[in-house]
Enzyme design. Structure first.
Site, PDB file in Angstrom:
ATOM      1  N   ALA A  12       1.141  -0.705  -0.130  1.00 10.93           N
ATOM      2  CA  ALA A  12       0.054  -0.045  -0.030  1.00 10.93           C
ATOM      3  C   ALA A  12       1.212   0.895  -0.081  1.00 10.93           C
ATOM      4  O   ALA A  12       2.012   1.168   0.306  1.00 10.93           O
ATOM      5  CB  ALA A  12      -0.726  -0.138   0.867  1.00 10.93           C
ATOM      6  N   GLY A  37       0.533  -5.135   0.739  1.00 15.83           N
ATOM      7  CA  GLY A  37      -0.558  -5.250   0.296  1.00 15.83           C
ATOM      8  C   GLY A  37      -0.664  -5.588  -1.214  1.00 15.83           C
ATOM      9  O   GLY A  37      -1.494  -6.846  -1.645  1.00 15.83           O
ATOM     10  N   GLU A  43       4.616  -5.196   7.210  1.00 16.84           N
ATOM     11  CA  GLU A  43       3.739  -3.742   8.501  1.00 16.84           C
ATOM     12  C   GLU A  43       4.304  -3.751   9.502  1.00 16.84           C
ATOM     13  O   GLU A  43       4.408  -2.778  10.048  1.00 16.84           O
ATOM     14  CB  GLU A  43       2.098  -4.435   7.986  1.00 16.84           C
ATOM     15  CG  GLU A  43       2.100  -3.962   6.508  1.00 16.84           C
ATOM     16  CD  GLU A  43       1.762  -5.283   5.860  1.00 16.84           C
ATOM     17  OE1 GLU A  43       2.563  -6.643   5.757  1.00 16.84           O
ATOM     18  OE2 GLU A  43       1.086  -5.035   4.809  1.00 16.84           O
ATOM     19  N   GLU A  82      -0.640  -9.112  -0.465  1.00 13.64           N
ATOM     20  CA  GLU A  82      -2.107  -9.602  -0.173  1.00 13.64           C
ATOM     21  C   GLU A  82      -3.502  -9.301  -1.486  1.00 13.64           C
ATOM     22  O   GLU A  82      -3.912 -10.445  -1.689  1.00 13.64           O
ATOM     23  CB  GLU A  82      -2.867  -8.305   0.777  1.00 13.64           C
ATOM     24  CG  GLU A  82      -1.978  -8.761   2.355  1.00 13.64           C
ATOM     25  CD  GLU A  82      -2.510  -7.127   2.988  1.00 13.64           C
ATOM     26  OE1 GLU A  82      -2.184  -6.176   2.600  1.00 13.64           O
ATOM     27  OE2 GLU A  82      -2.961  -7.589   4.199  1.00 13.64           O
TER      28      GLU A  82
HETATM   29  N1  COA Z   1       4.406   3.081  -0.554  1.00 16.23           N
HETATM   30  C1  COA Z   1       4.909   4.651  -1.534  1.00 16.23           C
HETATM   31  N2  COA Z   1       6.383   4.918  -1.539  1.00 16.23           N
HETATM   32  C2  COA Z   1       7.051   3.248  -2.077  1.00 16.23           C
HETATM   33  C3  COA Z   1       6.144   1.819  -1.357  1.00 16.23           C
HETATM   34  C4  COA Z   1       5.467   2.240  -0.623  1.00 16.23           C
HETATM   35  N3  COA Z   1       5.348   0.538   0.091  1.00 16.23           N
HETATM   36  N4  COA Z   1       7.298   1.039  -1.711  1.00 16.23           N
HETATM   37  C5  COA Z   1       8.563   1.842  -2.390  1.00 16.23           C
HETATM   38  N5  COA Z   1       8.030   3.263  -2.406  1.00 16.23           N
HETATM   39  C6  COA Z   1       8.601   4.438  -3.059  1.00 16.23           C
HETATM   40  C7  COA Z   1      10.338   4.877  -2.923  1.00 16.23           C
HETATM   41  O1  COA Z   1       9.020   5.869  -1.583  1.00 16.23           O
HETATM   42  C8  COA Z   1      10.719   5.586  -3.404  1.00 16.23           C
HETATM   43  O2  COA Z   1       9.963   6.803  -3.990  1.00 16.23           O
HETATM   44  P1  COA Z   1      11.196   8.356  -4.120  1.00 16.23           P
HETATM   45  O3  COA Z   1      11.913   7.753  -5.398  1.00 16.23           O
HETATM   46  O4  COA Z   1       9.469   9.008  -4.621  1.00 16.23           O
HETATM   47  O5  COA Z   1      12.235   8.112  -3.110  1.00 16.23           O
HETATM   48  C9  COA Z   1      10.365   4.693  -4.920  1.00 16.23           C
HETATM   49  O6  COA Z   1       9.234   3.514  -4.954  1.00 16.23           O
HETATM   50  C10 COA Z   1      11.548   3.918  -4.852  1.00 16.23           C
HETATM   51  O7  COA Z   1      11.563   2.552  -3.687  1.00 16.23           O
HETATM   52  P2  COA Z   1      12.997   2.445  -3.097  1.00 16.23           P
HETATM   53  O8  COA Z   1      12.705   1.999  -1.223  1.00 16.23           O
HETATM   54  O9  COA Z   1      14.323   3.926  -3.516  1.00 16.23           O
HETATM   55  O10 COA Z   1      13.637   1.369  -3.210  1.00 16.23           O
HETATM   56  P3  COA Z   1      15.117   0.690  -2.638  1.00 16.23           P
HETATM   57  O11 COA Z   1      15.355  -0.290  -3.797  1.00 16.23           O
HETATM   58  O12 COA Z   1      15.648   1.303  -2.311  1.00 16.23           O
HETATM   59  O13 COA Z   1      13.812  -0.492  -1.902  1.00 16.23           O
HETATM   60  C11 COA Z   1      12.401  -1.964  -1.230  1.00 16.23           C
HETATM   61  C12 COA Z   1      12.645  -1.226  -2.242  1.00 16.23           C
HETATM   62  C13 COA Z   1      11.229  -2.140  -1.415  1.00 16.23           C
HETATM   63  C14 COA Z   1      12.941  -2.665  -0.243  1.00 16.23           C
HETATM   64  C15 COA Z   1      11.620  -0.300  -0.202  1.00 16.23           C
HETATM   65  O14 COA Z   1      10.703   0.720  -0.926  1.00 16.23           O
HETATM   66  C16 COA Z   1      10.397  -0.714   0.152  1.00 16.23           C
HETATM   67  O15 COA Z   1      10.803  -1.262   1.909  1.00 16.23           O
HETATM   68  N6  COA Z   1       9.265   0.037   0.281  1.00 16.23           N
HETATM   69  C17 COA Z   1       8.114  -0.112   1.720  1.00 16.23           C
HETATM   70  C18 COA Z   1       7.836  -1.942   1.891  1.00 16.23           C
HETATM   71  C19 COA Z   1       6.840  -2.229   2.578  1.00 16.23           C
HETATM   72  O16 COA Z   1       6.810  -1.878   3.936  1.00 16.23           O
HETATM   73  N7  COA Z   1       5.484  -2.533   2.145  1.00 16.23           N
HETATM   74  C20 COA Z   1       4.090  -2.269   3.249  1.00 16.23           C
HETATM   75  C21 COA Z   1       3.690  -0.492   3.192  1.00 16.23           C
HETATM   76  S1  COA Z   1       1.707  -1.425   4.192  1.00 16.23           S
END
Ligand code: COA
Length: 257
Positions: A66, A112, A135, A115
Site C-alpha cells: 500500500a 498490500g 507491516e 495481499e
Molecule cells: N509506498 C509508497 N512509496 C513506496 C513504497 C510504498 N509501499 N515502496 C516504495 N516506494 C517508493 C519509494 O518511496 C521511492 O520513491 P522516491 O523515489 O520518490 O523516494 C520509490 O518507490 C523507490 O523505492 P526505494 O525505496 O528507493 O527502492 P529500494 O530499491 O531502495 O527499496 C524496497 C525497495 C521495496 C525494499 C523499499 O522500497 C521498501 O521497503 N518499500 C516499502 C515496502 C513496505 O513496507 N510495504 C508495505 C507497506 S504497508
C-alpha cells in the site's frame, strides 16, 4: 485514457491488468485501488474474458505495498474505512471472482502487494522476486486480508514467522512453502500465465465458477464447504455445459463449451 495508474489489455480471452506506477514500485494508493475496482468490475461483466493476469510494470516490483505516503496521517476510523473498502472492492472481489485471476509476480510483492497476489487464485513468480508482509516494521499489521490468506496458504507457524518478523523471503522459499505455485524466468512469466488461462478457458466456465465457489466456501467461517460443494456439484447437472461435456466424452470428441 480510462486509467491513470493501470494498463489494461486483452489477449485472446485473457485480460492483463498491469499496475503502472513504476517510479513508486507500483505501490497501491487510493486512486490505483479505485481504478483496480473499476477494471476488475469491467472484466467480471465481460463474458468474452475468461481470466485475468495481474502484474506490475517494470522488472523490479509486482507491488511494493500500500502507498505509505497515502495513509501516513490517517486516524483509526480512516484506517478502518481504507481496509474495509479495499477488501470489499478489490481483494475480496478477486478472491471470490467466478473466473480465474493469476498473479504474475515480476518482482517485490510486499504488504498490500503480497495481499493482492494472495487474493488471486494462482500465483506464479520470477526467481528474483522477494515476498513479505513488512507491516510490523511500520507499527502496523496487514489490513487487506493478509493475516487470513497467508495463514490459509502456508499454515499458522510459517504465516506468523513472516508476519511477526516482517522479513522478506525469496521466491524459492515461497515456492517451497506453497506461497507461489511455480517459478518462471521474466521472459516466460506472462506466457505461462496466459497458457494456464487458456487451459482453464477451454473448460466449462460454469464448472470453473462452481469450483472456485466450493473451494472458497471451506475457508469462510459461516459456510460449510462440504455442503457448498454438494450444492454446486448438483447444480452443474442442470447446465448446458454438463450436457455438452458428457456428450462429447461419450462421442469421443472435444467438448465445445
Ligand atoms: N509506498 C509508497 N512509496 C513506496 C513504497 C510504498 N509501499 N515502496 C516504495 N516506494 C517508493 C519509494 O518511496 C521511492 O520513491 P522516491 O523515489 O520518490 O523516494 C520509490 O518507490 C523507490 O523505492 P526505494 O525505496 O528507493 O527502492 P529500494 O530499491 O531502495 O527499496 C524496497 C525497495 C521495496 C525494499 C523499499 O522500497 C521498501 O521497503 N518499500 C516499502 C515496502 C513496505 O513496507 N510495504 C508495505 C507497506 S504497508
Amino acid at each position: 485514457m480510462k486509467f491513470q495508474h493501470l494498463l489494461v489489455a486483452q489477449y485472446a480471452q485473457a485480460c492483463h491488468i498491469t499496475i503502472n506506477r513504476e517510479a513508486k514500485l507500483n505501490a497501491l494508493d487510493r486512486e490505483t485501488l479505485a481504478e483496480l475496482h473499476e477494471a476488475i468490475s469491467d472484466v467480471l461483466s465481460d463474458d468474452g474474458i475468461k481470466g485475468v493476469v495481474i502484474t506490475g510494470a517494470g522488472n523490479k516490483a509486482f507491488v511494493a505495498g500500500a502507498d505509505i505516503a497515502d495513509f501516513a496521517d490517517f486516524d483509526a476510523h480512516q484506517a478502518y474505512e481504507l481496509a474495509s473498502t479495499g477488501q470489499a472492492q478489490v481483494f475480496d472481489l478477486i478472491h471470490h471472482a467466478p473466473k480465474p485471476f493469476i498473479a504474475a509476480i515480476n518482482g517485490f510483492a510486499l504488504g498490500g502487494g503480497l495481499e493482492l497476489a494472495m487474493a488471486c487464485h494462482i500465483r506464479l513468480s520470477v526467481p528474483h522476486a522477494r515476498l513479505g508482509l513488512p507491516e510490523v516494521s511500520l507499527g502496523l499489521i496487514p489490513g487487506y486480508g493478509g493475516t487470513q490468506r497467508l495463514t490459509q496458504l502456508v499454515g499458522r507457524g510459517r504465516a506468523l514467522q513472516m508476519i511477526l518478523t516482517g522479513e522478506m523471503i525469496s521466491a524459492e522459499q515461497a515456492l517451497h512453502i506453497g506461497l507461489v505455485n511455480e517459478l518462471w524466468a521474466p521472459g516466460e512469466l506472462l506466457e505461462r500465465a496466459d497458457g494456464l488461462l487458456a487451459v482453464i478457458g477451454s473448460r466449462s466456465a460454469s464448472a470453473v465458477a462452481a469450483a472456485i465457489k466450493a473451494v472458497n466456501a471451506g475457508l469462510l467461517p459461516n459456510e460449510n464447504g462440504y455442503e457448498t460443494e454438494k450444492a454446486a456439484f448438483s447444480s452443474c447437472f442442470g447446465t448446458a455445459d454438463f450436457k455438452e461435456g458428457v456428450s462429447a466424452f461419450l462421442e469421443k470428441r472435444k467438448p465445445r463449451f
